[in-house]
Design an enzyme around this catalytic site. Structure first.
Site, short mmCIF file in Angstrom:
data_model
loop_
_atom_site.label_atom_id
_atom_site.label_comp_id
_atom_site.label_asym_id
_atom_site.label_seq_id
_atom_site.Cartn_x
_atom_site.Cartn_y
_atom_site.Cartn_z
N LYS A 78 18.34 -15.79 28.69
CA LYS A 78 18.58 -16.76 29.96
C LYS A 78 19.90 -17.63 29.82
O LYS A 78 20.00 -17.96 28.76
CB LYS A 78 17.24 -17.40 30.24
CG LYS A 78 16.06 -16.60 30.58
CD LYS A 78 14.87 -17.38 30.73
CE LYS A 78 13.75 -16.62 30.67
NZ LYS A 78 12.38 -17.36 30.87
N MET A 132 4.22 -5.60 30.74
CA MET A 132 3.27 -5.85 31.32
C MET A 132 3.11 -5.18 32.67
O MET A 132 1.90 -4.41 33.15
CB MET A 132 2.73 -7.13 31.39
CG MET A 132 1.23 -7.55 32.12
SD MET A 132 -0.30 -6.30 31.20
CE MET A 132 -0.51 -7.77 29.93
N ARG A 162 18.53 -22.61 22.38
CA ARG A 162 17.06 -22.31 21.86
C ARG A 162 17.22 -21.77 20.45
O ARG A 162 17.74 -20.84 20.51
CB ARG A 162 16.25 -21.63 22.80
CG ARG A 162 14.77 -21.45 22.22
CD ARG A 162 14.18 -20.16 23.11
NE ARG A 162 13.14 -19.65 22.30
CZ ARG A 162 12.41 -18.59 22.61
NH1 ARG A 162 13.03 -17.54 23.34
NH2 ARG A 162 11.20 -18.25 22.35
N ARG A 201 4.23 -7.14 19.49
CA ARG A 201 3.66 -7.73 18.15
C ARG A 201 2.11 -7.63 18.33
O ARG A 201 1.65 -7.97 19.36
CB ARG A 201 4.18 -9.03 18.07
CG ARG A 201 5.34 -9.23 17.59
CD ARG A 201 6.15 -10.46 17.80
NE ARG A 201 6.75 -10.75 19.00
CZ ARG A 201 7.38 -11.82 19.45
NH1 ARG A 201 6.97 -13.02 18.73
NH2 ARG A 201 7.88 -12.15 20.77
N HIS A 213 1.11 -19.59 27.30
CA HIS A 213 2.68 -19.11 27.50
C HIS A 213 2.40 -17.71 27.53
O HIS A 213 2.51 -17.10 26.22
CB HIS A 213 3.47 -19.95 26.51
CG HIS A 213 4.96 -19.42 26.62
ND1 HIS A 213 5.94 -20.03 27.21
CD2 HIS A 213 5.56 -18.21 26.06
CE1 HIS A 213 6.96 -19.15 27.23
NE2 HIS A 213 6.82 -18.05 26.45
N LEU A 214 2.45 -16.74 28.34
CA LEU A 214 2.06 -15.49 28.08
C LEU A 214 3.49 -14.92 28.65
O LEU A 214 3.71 -14.73 29.91
CB LEU A 214 1.10 -15.03 29.18
CG LEU A 214 -0.17 -15.62 28.78
CD1 LEU A 214 -1.50 -15.20 29.49
CD2 LEU A 214 -0.51 -15.48 27.29
N GLY A 215 4.04 -13.93 27.73
CA GLY A 215 5.36 -13.25 28.06
C GLY A 215 5.42 -12.09 27.07
O GLY A 215 4.33 -11.56 26.52
N ASN A 223 19.27 -19.35 26.24
CA ASN A 223 18.09 -19.29 25.64
C ASN A 223 17.68 -17.90 25.50
O ASN A 223 17.41 -16.77 26.20
CB ASN A 223 17.07 -19.74 26.77
CG ASN A 223 15.60 -19.65 26.49
OD1 ASN A 223 15.43 -19.10 25.52
ND2 ASN A 223 14.63 -20.30 27.18
N HIS A 256 7.15 -21.33 20.77
CA HIS A 256 7.14 -21.67 22.28
C HIS A 256 7.17 -23.11 22.48
O HIS A 256 6.72 -23.70 23.86
CB HIS A 256 6.16 -20.82 23.01
CG HIS A 256 6.26 -19.55 22.71
ND1 HIS A 256 5.18 -18.75 22.67
CD2 HIS A 256 7.50 -18.61 23.25
CE1 HIS A 256 5.40 -17.40 22.54
NE2 HIS A 256 6.90 -17.43 22.80
N GLY A 264 6.56 -15.23 31.91
CA GLY A 264 6.54 -14.14 32.92
C GLY A 264 5.16 -13.79 33.33
O GLY A 264 4.96 -13.32 34.27
N GLY A 323 6.64 -12.32 24.39
CA GLY A 323 6.06 -13.12 23.19
C GLY A 323 5.18 -14.01 23.92
O GLY A 323 5.21 -14.50 25.02
#
Length: 397
Positions: A16, A285, A94, A242, A209-211, A9, A182, A329, A213
């Site tokens: 991953k 972050m 992926r 981004r 989906h917060l990472g 991935n 995602h 994440g 990206g």
């Protein structure tokens, strides 16, 4: 000796991996891990099925100078050493962009790889790397079948209006539509939602989906009906590097008034904006949360405000909201970010349970909240493993 499926991935800042037994019911990998912090401070982590750490061996020391392809080559060599008493019979990947051609997982061949190469400009942080990993595997395991599972596939259930841009129709006919990304993460969350909601009627859900990206997906009955990302992985939420949604006039201004070239614009949008651009410190972050600098705080505040705004923009597609799911994440590990985003949504009668949120509990909404708020770890590798097993089984039957 055990037959194994290797899952790779490849993300924008990490890769991953997981090794699953070749079984329809296998949901626990025998080894899993990742190389994170690529190009920033790369680190290797791996665990066995018992939860025990595994010796990193040749991956103990990683260089910031090594790019994703070089690190992946080292990772594949390490995996080959770890599995010398077993047989890898398939590799699942992926792949970020499947375009209009691919609405589900596929067994790879030269023709399909050629079609995926045409989509590289739509995901320049991901697609070229996804394809280079596939090529690396081919060179090291030439006889092993490989599959591709696409981030765009999950969103093909969206109604036509959710996919259209208000541009001349011939561009739409050429494939310039909202694809969404995602999807593997959203697919997993959709599959486990009944386990977490425990029989409640929660038909209208937004998954965040917060990472590095980041995106959001509005699900009705666990099917995608709208999402924040569009034609490319640049749209919607502010991300690590981004900008998310951006007035197209800004790009015209930079081209016309500052003579920026396409390559410069691409670097600006994919590499130098988002949390990194606003803070001037980092795209990470956690680094910003630990920084006392006011620019770091402003970047966090903007990230949370934009996330709440994008969530609000998805509500018309659902006609209401029953639950919000935080994942990936940042979504899973940053209580302060979740708290700030939810603070902007109190007008929806959303209330957090402070202690539960601080502990990153599964349910973090208060009993008097009109909307359930949950934290659910995602597992894209499991989705890829299941799809790869099905494809390999079909091929051998």
């Amino acid at each position: 000796m055990t037959d194994l499926i290797l899952i790779l991935n490849a993300g924008s800042s990490s890769i991953k991996f997981a090794l699953y037994p070749l079984s329809q019911s296998a949901s626990t990998p025998i080894i899993s891990g990742k190389i994170a912090g690529i190009k920033r401070a790369p680190v290797f982590q791996a665990r066995g099925s018992t939860g025990c750490a595994i010796s990193p061996g040749v991956l103990a020391i990683l260089s910031i100078e090594e790019d994703q392809t070089a690190l992946t080559r080292r990772l594949l060599c390490w995996i080959k050493e770890q599995t010398k008493e077993h047989t890898i019979v398939a590799v699942g990947h992926r792949v970020v962009h499947g375009g209009q051609q691919f609405g589900g997982p596929v067994l790879l061949n030269e023709k399909i790889i050629g079609e995926l190469e045409k989509l590289q400009s739509l995901a320049p942080l991901h697609q070229p790397y996804n394809l280079s990993v596939i090529a690396l595997v081919s060179s090291l395991m030439p006889d092993v079948p490989q599959t591709a599972c696409f981030d765009t596939s999950f969103h093909r259930t969206q109604p036509r209006l959710a996919q259209l841009f208000p541009i001349p129709r011939h561009f739409t006919d050429e494939g310039i539509i909202r694809y969404g990304f995602h999807g593997l993460s959203y697919d997993y969350i959709a599959s486990v939602l009944p386990d977490y909601l425990k029989g409640k009627s929660k038909d209208r859900v937004i998954v965040a989906h917060l990472g590095n990206g980041a995106s959001m997906c509005a699900m009705k009955n666990r099917r995608s009906v709208a999402t924040s990302m569009g034609f490319t992985a640049l749209d919607g939420l502010m991300m690590g590097s981004r900008p998310g949604s951006l007035d197209a006039g800004v790009i015209l201004h930079l081209i016309q008034e500052q003579n920026m070239k396409p390559a410069d614009i691409q670097d600006l949008l994919y590499i130098n904006s988002g949390l990194l651009g606003v803070s001037g410190i980092s795209n990470n972050m956690q680094t910003l949360l630990e920084s006392p600098h006011p620019h770091a705080q402003e970047a966090i505040d903007l990230f949370c405000y934009r996330a709440a705004a994008e969530l609000g923009a998805l509500l018309p597609a659902l006609g209401g909201l029953d639950a919000i799911i935080f994942t990936a994440g940042i979504g899973e590990k940053a209580p302060l970010v979740r708290k700030q985003i939810c603070h902007h949504l109190t007008w929806l009668n959303l209330r957090l349970e402070e202690k539960a949120n601080a502990a990153s509990a599964t349910v973090i909404s208060a009993p008097n909240s009109a909307i359930d708020v949950l934290v659910i770890p995602t597992n894209e590798e499991e989705v890829i493993a299941a799809a790869t097993y099905r494809l390999v089984a079909e091929k051998t039957i």
